[in-house]
Design an enzyme around this catalytic site. Structure first.
Site: not given
Ligand SMILES: NC(=O)c1ccc[n+]([C@@H]2O[C@H](COP(=O)([O-])OP(=O)(O)OC[C@H]3O[C@@H](n4cnc5c(N)ncnc54)[C@H](O)[C@@H]3O)[C@@H](O)[C@H]2O)c1
Length: 441
Positions: A273
């Site tokens: 992030c």
């Molecule tokens: N990790 C954090 O602490 C956090 C905190 C706040 C916000 N976010 C935001 O949340 C969002 C997700 O982050 P995350 O950390 O969970 O990412 P992540 O990479 O852990 O998880 C994302 C998942 O989406 C899947 N994916 C990708 N393309 C896809 C598709 N077309 N269809 C279905 N699944 C698909 C991936 O395989 C993966 O499992 C991002 O925008 C991030 O900026 C993350």
């Protein structure tokens, strides 16, 4: 205004909640909704993840496998890769990645791809909520047209909102269900439906007047962190030179009961992030003919930090009459922050790259990252397994470099057996003996 039965389904908790993207954000959200009594479906393109979940295995450290197993067995949670099954969900929450591309511009391809999948089977009475962090206007300009392109109308046939995820992995005090949730709807019916849905699972839901406010608020939160961390990183470099301990300075300043919030320096920014999201806004600002100078400057300072750490390390080794080349250096921590297993954007990888470039004899340890994953920006890093930390190994190292301050480390033992400990996190602050071997950087 009819909601095609969705409002009742949410109230009665018979609505099926579908979460797309079962990562660090999506999986905790599934847990929050199942705890609230909803049946959930999880969608992911990664077959390995879905297979693991189906087998009752969690791949995220702070999500318990036994809990996943129970939810799957009791059919409260159904993981799948079949996007055509999105039509079975009444509420669809998008939690897919939002990275930067090679030129550091927003990569919205995951959001767009996911929205296209939803559009294929969009039906009346579905609610779609985007949670992925992104710049203001994304939901309206990148999601809405694809969904309206089906012939259905937002706010009439289906419903649309943005609600940013505020997950803080590794924080024992907060999880998805007890972090207040912002909701901005495309229209008032969409906003009310999204608020009602989250209201069952999340401690507090705050409705804002538009999707753009919710999108912009999330970027403000992350920019605020990036800028403040850069400020203390800059002060650290100055105070280091002056022989003033920046961590003690921050602890002193934070005794002020108002007007100050403590941020801490480190070896650089990490995670999915803070190093990334503010640049979504920078890109948008360029389109509007504006600049985001605070974000750019913070990025510059934070990106420089690994170089600073290495220059300090070179100084400290030099004092012992050694060059980096050929020195045995063990980095503690590959994850981007304490007590998580997430290596994304971790400054440890930059430190490794810089040290290898200078000819160090490198190893690493991370109790949460047993072997180094392949990182997109570090294709040349060799495969490495986490080195067991024992007295003989520690004593054999010229430097032990603390990059991530995991709680699992026994810092007394580490300092006791090491020759030189370089601490980028003030992790050794409570170590009493052997302090002459500790250098902060
Ligand atoms: N990790 C954090 O602490 C956090 C905190 C706040 C916000 N976010 C935001 O949340 C969002 C997700 O982050 P995350 O950390 O969970 O990412 P992540 O990479 O852990 O998880 C994302 C998942 O989406 C899947 N994916 C990708 N393309 C896809 C598709 N077309 N269809 C279905 N699944 C698909 C991936 O395989 C993966 O499992 C991002 O925008 C991030 O900026 C993350």
């Amino acid at each position: 205004m009819t909601t095609h039965g969705l409002a009742e389904k949410i109230t009665q908790k018979t609505a099926v909640i579908g979460v797309i993207g079962l990562g660090y954000v999506g999986l905790p959200l599934i847990r929050a909704f199942t705890r609230a009594g909803f049946k959930t479906m999880g969608f992911d393109v990664d077959q390995t993840k879905v297979d693991k979940l189906k087998a009752g295995q969690s791949y995220i450290k702070h999500i318990d496998s036994a809990a996943i197993q129970k939810l799957v067995n009791e059919k409260q949670f159904e993981p799948t890769t079949e996007m055509s099954r999105l039509k079975e969900a009444d509420c669809i929450i998008i939690c897919v990645p939002t990275p930067l591309n090679e030129s550091r511009d927003p990569d919205l391809s995951y959001i767009v791809g996911t929205t296209e999948s939803i559009a294929k089977s969009l039906r009346k009475g579905q609610l779609v909520v985007l949670e992925s962090t992104t710049h203001p206007t994304t939901t309206r300009e990148n999601v809405l047209p694809l969904l309206d392109g089906t012939g259905l109308t937002a706010g009439v046939d289906y419903f649309l909102a943005f609600s940013p995820e505020r997950e803080d992995p590794g924080n024992p005090n907060f999880e998805a269900s007890n972090i207040p949730k912002l909701v901005g709807g495309h229209d008032s019916v969409s906003a009310d439906l999204a608020c009602s849905m989250y209201g069952h699972a999340i401690v507090k839901v705050v409705k804002v007047s538009s999707m753009e406010i919710a999108e912009a608020a999330k970027i403000l939160e992350n920019t605020y962190r990036a800028v403040n961390i850069a400020m203390v990183n800059e002060l650290k470099m100055l105070y280091d030179k002056m022989g003033i301990d920046v961590w003690e300075v921050i602890d002193a300043a934070k005794t002020k009961p108002f007007g100050f919030q403590a941020f801490y320096p480190g070896p650089g920014l990490g995670g999915h992030c803070i190093p990334i999201d503010p640049f979504y806004l920078t890109w948008l600002a360029r389109k509007w003919g504006e600049q985001t100078r605070f974000i750019e400057l913070a990025g510059e300072i934070n990106t420089h930090m690994p170089n600073y750490v290495i220059s300090q390390l070179a100084e400290f080794l030099n004092e012992a009459g050694k060059p980096i080349k050929g020195s045995k250096i063990c980095i503690l921590g590959a994850a981007y922050k304490k007590d998580v297993d997430d290596p994304r954007e971790s400054p440890s990888f930059e430190l490794m790259k810089l040290l290898l470039k200078r000819g160090a004899n490198l190893s690493y340890n991370d109790p949460h990252v047993p072997s180094l994953p392949k990182m997109r920006h570090y294709p040349d890093l060799p495969a490495m397994n986490s080195q067991e930390l024992n007295p003989a190994f520690l004593a054999s190292q010229d430097v032990v470099l603390i990059s991530t301050d995991h709680s699992a480390y026994d810092y007394d033992t580490i300092v006791k057996h090491s020759r030189l400990v370089i601490d980028t996190r003030n992790a050794t602050k409570n170590v009493k003996s052997g302090r002459e071997k500790i250098r902060k950087a």
